[in-house]
Structure formats: structure tokens, C-alpha cells
Design an enzyme around this catalytic site. Structure first.
Site, PDB file in Angstrom:
ATOM      1  N   ASP A 258      80.778  51.977  36.833  1.00  0.00           N
ATOM      2  CA  ASP A 258      79.721  52.505  36.486  1.00  0.00           C
ATOM      3  C   ASP A 258      79.144  53.782  37.358  1.00  0.00           C
ATOM      4  O   ASP A 258      80.288  54.226  37.908  1.00  0.00           O
ATOM      5  CB  ASP A 258      78.628  51.699  36.653  1.00  0.00           C
ATOM      6  CG  ASP A 258      77.139  51.852  35.986  1.00  0.00           C
ATOM      7  OD1 ASP A 258      77.362  52.914  35.550  1.00  0.00           O
ATOM      8  OD2 ASP A 258      76.408  50.513  35.282  1.00  0.00           O
TER       9      ASP A 258
HETATM   10  C1  BGC Z   1      74.474  52.254  33.261  1.00  0.00           C
HETATM   11  C2  BGC Z   1      75.502  52.043  32.893  1.00  0.00           C
HETATM   12  C3  BGC Z   1      76.078  53.179  31.542  1.00  0.00           C
HETATM   13  C4  BGC Z   1      76.466  54.386  32.387  1.00  0.00           C
HETATM   14  C5  BGC Z   1      77.307  55.663  31.306  1.00  0.00           C
HETATM   15  C6  BGC Z   1      74.513  53.523  33.968  1.00  0.00           C
HETATM   16  O1  BGC Z   1      74.136  54.145  34.634  1.00  0.00           O
HETATM   17  O2  BGC Z   1      74.498  51.572  34.343  1.00  0.00           O
HETATM   18  O3  BGC Z   1      75.174  51.332  31.331  1.00  0.00           O
HETATM   19  O4  BGC Z   1      77.127  52.431  31.045  1.00  0.00           O
HETATM   20  O5  BGC Z   1      75.522  54.639  33.202  1.00  0.00           O
HETATM   21  O6  BGC Z   1      76.347  56.206  31.215  1.00  0.00           O
END
Ligand code: BGC
Length: 710
Positions: free
Chosen positions: A262
Site C-alpha cells: 500500500d
Molecule cells: C489506500 C489504498 C489505495 C492507495 C493508492 C492508500 O492510501 O490505503 O486503498 O489504493 O492509497 O491510492
């Protein structure tokens, strides 16, 4: 493309580059740029940038084509960039937020949502979506419950499966499809206190039984990527968790797609206290099975020296890079690096009539009627007044709709005027102090007061946790005021999580509208005037108060269960609140009145390879043709583990004509009786079970049956 040959021809820098994911703006800067993370390692050189394998977030065909072109012009092997983005509940045509869509109990709508999202998003050259979120959610304090499909593992899996299929179509090489990245692996939804990113501490048993099945369903449906979670599992951050990424994902589930961290989560393991610096983080990441690093630079800055010094095996890097190249190849990017990206397609496909029709249907089926003391549906002759902040708000898409232009949405006020429906009176207000005597006299002379209130979009979603899940006091006071005038009050709620509704309990009707997407208020209008009949049912329990949390219907029994109407001090209960939810899982009202009779089993004993037919008659005792969601639950009375008091094992959404009866059938077979033990093995137990069928998780007709040995 001969991927093995290609891999062999890459330098170590080129290979490491494939594991880096950065934002598009990096490619369009000419000097060194600073990014997030540890100060000493925040600079990516131009060379490193142009080795990067994938991009996070791209907003248009033009930007995509320009970025890809520039990148390829500098690339020795012409390996195209992979573009990924968060397409969560629609791209420009926005569907209800996932928690709402779940309430439709109609996974086919989720399939359409995903299919349409893919068709629209690919016009901007996006190849991968960070969706679906398969995290089971039991804590409404957690802001991200809005992105999930609720508290039930079975229903969650049904949705996840359809969404993955909807995005990916039948061939990833086709235009108009997206590869699906299931997230957040694993158990992100179990953050303690519902505080985002917080500790997760779960038994293996609960992990296997409740939390893991939905991710597995995504993988079994061929989701091509898995995103790791921010949290720890068993004390180890999910991003570097060998048990999750190697033992479960690769060994048990045979996943051969790509794993991705993530946002910055590899670097964040330093904060978790399991690595001292980015270099150590890189070792843990690669060793434990992380392929792509999103938005931090541990791999880029350190893999080369680590491999050179034999502190990491280059074979692991090769395996990761191979998987990434394979994904690019499977998506057809080597043949057409600009696949789908087209300004003409953007114009043609986006917000097409067909897409909007599905979005409308989804909105209709996702709203949940929580209370109706004979005031809905409204009629055209009534003098209707509306107060509250949602009278004029167009921000009804909910979190994650960065491309869904909300200024195109209609406010509640707009839809009345679009329907040439004159309101008796309306006022956009947040506090009762904004209402003067004139306003009050208008309210006093109306037949119905609609109070349009709730949470703002930014009160749910990532990093938006709350300890108080009541309607904000000032807004609840609007309901109190309307009631004090002795008027019939309809409260319409716009929000992203289950709420404590005790302060607005005296509303005569409550419609939980969530955030229903592009056509939120069009759907609400048609529902409250009876052009459509509400049919949604809750996928998360609404508590009486925050102290009941976590509250979910599929609880275990205790050794001292509370028995209704029996007074005994030493049982499992609260002194100041009931054990049960205020509005339980599966609950939702209709304008039709359904009654359930004649629950029958075609046998009451069977062996594991046989099945039982369950039938029930559902009578629509009303003048409305309507959908009813008939639910089937099972209880395993005696097993090697204590099993939940009930578990959803089937549901049927049936359309029942006014004043007619439908016989609804279910089949119970092996799958419905097996469950996972704490090693993830499927098991079942002989003996007595109970089957329960009804309109929600509480009002159930029940019969027993027995699983006997062959
Ligand atoms: C979130 C994810 C997301 C990613 C990319 C993160 O902060 O937890 O769900 O896909 O950002 O934007």
C-alpha cells in the site's frame, strides 16, 4: 514476447526499476525531485525515474499518452509503463459507495458497476484498478467501512467475485477491461478501536473463517494483483508478513500474480519497529514476497547493493520482475502500450445513457428504509418542506470519486424542480438558530417536513475514523425541532458508515441513503414518492450506541447467554443497553408487506454428499409489486469449535407481485456446512444443525436437521 529472454537481458537497475511505482508527475519534471519518506533517501534520479515500472494515478488519455511516449522514448527495451489507479465505485459515472451497493444484495449490480468502471477508466489508459476492497468490516468507527461490503463473509465473497469478473472481463488483452488488485491483504478492517492503520490482533481461527475468505474469493476469481495492508498481523506488518504473503497467498492459495505494497507501507515498517531503515525494509520486503513498492524507495535505493553483497538472492528479484512483466504482457501492453487511451473514447463511453441507467438502478436498490410509521410514500398533494444541509449539497458521490464530477449531480432541491414539484418551503441550514419566525411558520403550515442530514463525504473513508458515530448534535436538533411542531418528519440520511441514530429516533420515517453516486437524489426522489419501492437491507449492524461496538450478527454464543424475558443477573449482557443491534444485519423495510409461512425441508437427515431442499412461502400482502431479499442462515449446534449462532448461507432477491405469493427454494449442501479450522483446512461436524429463513437476521423461521454419517 519471450519474457524469460527479456528478463535475462535486463540490467539489475532495470529489473529493480520494475518494482518501483511512482506518481505520473515524476516523469514530467526535469530535475531531481523529492518524495516522501526518510530524508536521506528521498531523491530519485532521472535515471531511476525512467526505470520505474508503474504509475500511480493518471487522469486522462492525453496525460497517459504523453507520459508513456516520453517514457518509451528513453527505454532501452521499450517495456511499457503500467498505469494503476483507484477506481472504486465508478470512474466518471459514479455508483453507490460499496457499503450501500452491498445493501442491494444484488452482486450482479456490482458486476455491472465494475464492467462500466473498466470501460470508462480505460479510456484514460488505466490498466489496473486498486479494487475491490475485500476487508470484512465490523466496526463503524472505522472510516473505511464505506469502501467495503459489510460484516458478513458470505455476502462479501459474493460481491467480491462479481466485481473481479466485471473488471477483468474474459480476456485481459481486450480493450475496456482492467486488471483487478484486491486489497488490503489482510484483515485491515479489524483495526483496534476502528482507528485507521491501528493494530490488528486476531486469532488464526477468526482470520481464516471471517477475514481471509473474501481475498481468496478474489484470487479464485483470477484477480491479478494483491495489495498488502497497512496493519500488522501477529505483530508483523502485512507488507512484509511471510505467513500472509508466502504461506497463505503463494503456498496455500497458489497465487501467481503480482503483490504490491500500500502507499508507502514498505517504508512504514520502520515506524512499526521491525526494520531500522529502508535498507532493512527492502530485505524484509523482497524476502517475504512483496513485488512492487508503491510510493517509497526502499527497493530502488537498496536492492542493488544488497544483492551484490549477497544479502539478498537475485532470484527473488527475478521472480518478482517476471510476474510484473507477465502482467504487462497479459494486458497486451507490449503490443499496444497505449491500449484503450483515447480522447474519442472518453467522449463516447463516459457517462453514456446505459451507464447512467445502471447507476440509477444501483442507487434505487442500495437505499435502505429503516423506519416508516405510515408516512411513506409521500404524495404530490402534500405540502412538503425540506430543511437541512443536504437540501442543496451536490457532494453525494461519497469517498473515492476523484473523476466523478459532483457539480453535475442534482441536489435534493434540484430534483424537486426537475420534477416540476413545488415545495411548500425549503431552507439549507445546519443549525436551528438559522430558522427565524417566518421559517417556523412555514414549517408549521406544512404536512411533511423532510430533514436532509448526515455526514459530509470527508467524515468517512481513509484516515477518517470517529469515536462518536451519532448524527452531529446540531443536525439532530433539526429533527427535534420539526417534531416539536407536531409534524410528520422524514429524515433522509447521507453518510458512509452505520450510525447511532438514537437522537433522531422520533423521526416518523428514516431513509438511509448513504452516498448513492451520480444519481443519488434522483433515486431518493423516486423512492420517497413511491415511483420505486425501497428494497435494500443493511450489510452492517447499526448499534444502539458506540459502546456496543464491535457488533455483528454472526456472534458466538457465550456460556451464559441472555435469555429473552428471563431475569438473571449473571449472564452476558449490558446493564445499560441491549445486546442486539438497533437495526440488525439484513434489515430493511419495503412499502410492500411480506409475510413468511410454511418453512419446509424435504428431509431432516442427510449425509455430506447429499443435499436438502429448503422452501418457504413469501406472501406480498400489499398493493405494491416489490423486491424482497429472502435470507437463509445456518447454525451448527455442536462442533469442534464454538460456531456462530447463525451464519448467512444463502439469499434470494425475488420480485413478488402485489397480493401474490412466491415459493422460494434454497439448497443446503456440503459447502454450507463446512468451515475452516485454525490451519485453514476445511472441516465439518456431524450432528444437529438449524436452518433459519426470513427477511433479516433476527425475524427468522427455524427448523432443525441432522448431518449423519454415510
Ligand atoms: C489506500 C489504498 C489505495 C492507495 C493508492 C492508500 O492510501 O490505503 O486503498 O489504493 O492509497 O491510492
Amino acid at each position: 514476447v519471450d519474457l524469460k529472454k527479456l528478463l535475462k537481458s535486463l540490467t539489475i537497475e532495470e529489473k529493480i526499476g520494475q518494482t518501483l511505482q511512482i506518481a505520473p508527475f515524476f516523469f514530467n519534471r526535469d530535475s531531481e525531485v523529492e518524495i516522501f519518506g526518510n530524508k536521506t533517501n528521498t531523491y530519485l534520479t532521472q535515471e531511476e525515474i525512467f526505470y520505474a515500472g508503474s504509475v500511480l494515478g493518471i487522469g486522462s488519455a492525453e496525460e497517459m499518452i504523453q507520459t508513456q511516449k516520453k517514457y518509451l522514448s528513453k527505454s532501452r527495451h521499450k517495456i511499457p509503463l503500467l498505469f494503476m489507479a483507484d477506481i472504486i465505485h465508478g470512474y466518471v459515472t459514479i455508483f453507490p459507495v460499496p457499503i450501500a451497493l452491498g445493501c442491494s444484495f444484488n452482486p450482479k449490480l456490482a458486476y455491472e458497476m465494475a464492467r462500466i468502471s473498466a470501460k470508462e477508466a480505460q479510456t484514460a489508459g488505466i490498466h489496473v484498478t486498486f479494487s475491490p476492497m475485500a476487508d470484512l468490516t465490523r466496526d463503524p468507527r472505522w472510516g473505511r467501512v464505506v469502501e467495503g461490503f459489510g460484516e458478513d463473509p458470505y455476502l462479501l465473497q459474493e460481491f467480491i467475485q462479481e466485481i473481479v469478473k466485471g473488471y477483468q472481463g474474459s480476456n485481459l488483452k481486450d480493450e475496456g477491461v482492467l486488471a483487478s488488485c484486491v486489497k488490503h491483504f489482510a484483515a485491515y478492517g479489524a483495526a483496534e478501536q476502528g482507528r485507521d492503520y491501528n493494530t490488528v490482533d486476531l486469532s488464526r481461527l477468526s482470520l481464516y473463517q471471517n477475514y481471509l475468505p473474501a481475498y481468496k474469493k478474489a484470487i479464485d476469481s483470477n484477480a491479478r494483483l494483491v495489495m498488502t495492508a497497512f496493519n500488522v498481523v501477529d505483530g508483523i506488518p502485512a507488507t512484509v508478513n511471510k505467513f500472509l504473503l508466502r504461506d497463505v497467498l503463494r503456498d496455500q492459495w497458489k497465487f501467481d500474480g503480482v503483490t504490491i505494497s500500500d502507499y508507502d507501507s514498505l517504508h512504514q515498517i520502520i515506524e512499526h519497529g521491525v526494520a531500522e531503515n529502508d535498507r532493512e525494509a527492502a530485505v524484509l520486503g523482497l524476502n517475504n514476497g512483496l513485488d512492487i513498492e508503491m510510493a517509497s524507495v526502499c527497493y530502488t535505493k537498496h536492492l542493488k547493493s544488497l544483492i551484490k553483497e549477497k544479502l539478498l538472492d537475485e532470484k527473488l528479484l527475478d521472480e518478482a520482475v517476471y510476474r510484473i512483466l507477465k502482467l504487462k504482457d497479459d494486458l497486451g501492453l507490449f503490443d499496444n502500450p497505449y491500449k484503450g487511451a483515447s480522447i474519442e473514447n472518453e467522449i463516447q463511453f463516459i457517462k453514456s445513457k446505459e451507464h447512467l441507467e445502471y447507476a440509477y438502478q444501483a442507487a434505487i436498490e442500495s437505499a435502505v428504509l429503516l423506519k416508516n410509521d405510515q408516512i411513506l410514500p409521500l404524495n404530490n398533494i402534500q405540502k412538503i418542506s425540506i430543511i437541512g444541509p443536504y437540501l442543496t449539497k451536490k457532494r453525494t458521490n461519497g469517498p473515492w470519486s476523484w473523476k466523478g464530477n459532483q457539480t453535475d449531480n442534482s441536489s435534493l432541491l434540484d430534483v424537486f424542480s426537475n420534477n416540476q414539484h413545488e415545495l411548500h418551503y425549503s431552507k439549507d441550514c445546519l443549525n436551528i438558530s438559522e430558522l427565524d419566525d417566518r421559517d417556523l411558520s412555514y414549517l408549521q403550515s406544512s404536512d411533511i417536513i423532510i430533514v436532509a442530514i448526515g455526514e459530509e463525504v470527508k467524515e468517512s473513508g481513509e484516515a477518517h475514523s470517529k469515536t462518536d458515530i451519532k448524527i452531529p448534535r446540531n443536525q439532530a436538533k433539526l429533527v427535534e425541532l420539526a417534531k416539536s411542531l407536531n409534524k410528520k418528519v422524514l429524515t433522509i440520511l447521507y453518510n458512509g458508515r452505520p450510525l447511532d441514530l438514537s437522537d433522531i429516533d422520533n423521526s416518523d420515517a428514516i431513509l438511509e441513503a448513504w452516498f448513492l453516486g451520480s444519481l443519488t437524489n434522483e433515486a431518493i426522489y423516486d423512492l420517497i414518492f413511491g415511483k420505486q419501492v425501497p428494497s435494500g437491507k443493511l450489510v452492517m449492524s447499526f448499534p444502539h450506541n458506540v459502546g456496543q461496538i464491535p457488533i455483528y450478527y454472526n456472534q458466538l454464543n457465550t456460556g451464559r447467554p441472555k435469555v429473552k424475558d428471563v431475569h438473571n443477573e449473571y449472564v452476558s449482557y449490558f446493564l445499560d443497553a441491549p445486546n442486539e443491534a438497533k437495526y440488525p444485519f439484513g434489515f430493511g423495510l419495503s412499502y410492500a408487506k411480506f409475510s413468511y409461512t410454511n418453512l419446509k425441508l424435504n428431509k431432516n437427515k442427510f449425509t455430506i454428499n447429499q443435499s436438502i431442499d429448503v422452501s418457504i412461502e413469501v406472501y406480498n400482502d400489499s398493493d405494491y409489486d416489490a423486491y424482497e431479499i429472502v435470507q437463509l442462515y445456518i447454525r451448527d449446534y455442536v462442533a469442534r469449535f464454538s460456531r456462530p449462532l447463525k451464519e448467512l448461507k444463502g439469499f434470494k432477491k425475488v420480485y413478488i407481485k402485489a397480493n401474490t405469493k412466491e415459493k422460494v427454494h434454497f439448497t443446503i449442501s456440503k459447502n454450507d456446512l463446512t468451515y475452516l479450522d485454525s490451519n485453514g483446512n476445511e472441516v465439518y461436524d456431524y450432528g444437529k444443525f438449524q436452518v433459519m429463513v426470513g427477511p433479516n437476521s433476527v425475524e427468522l423461521d427455524k427448523l432443525d436437521f441432522e448431518l449423519i454419517k454415510e
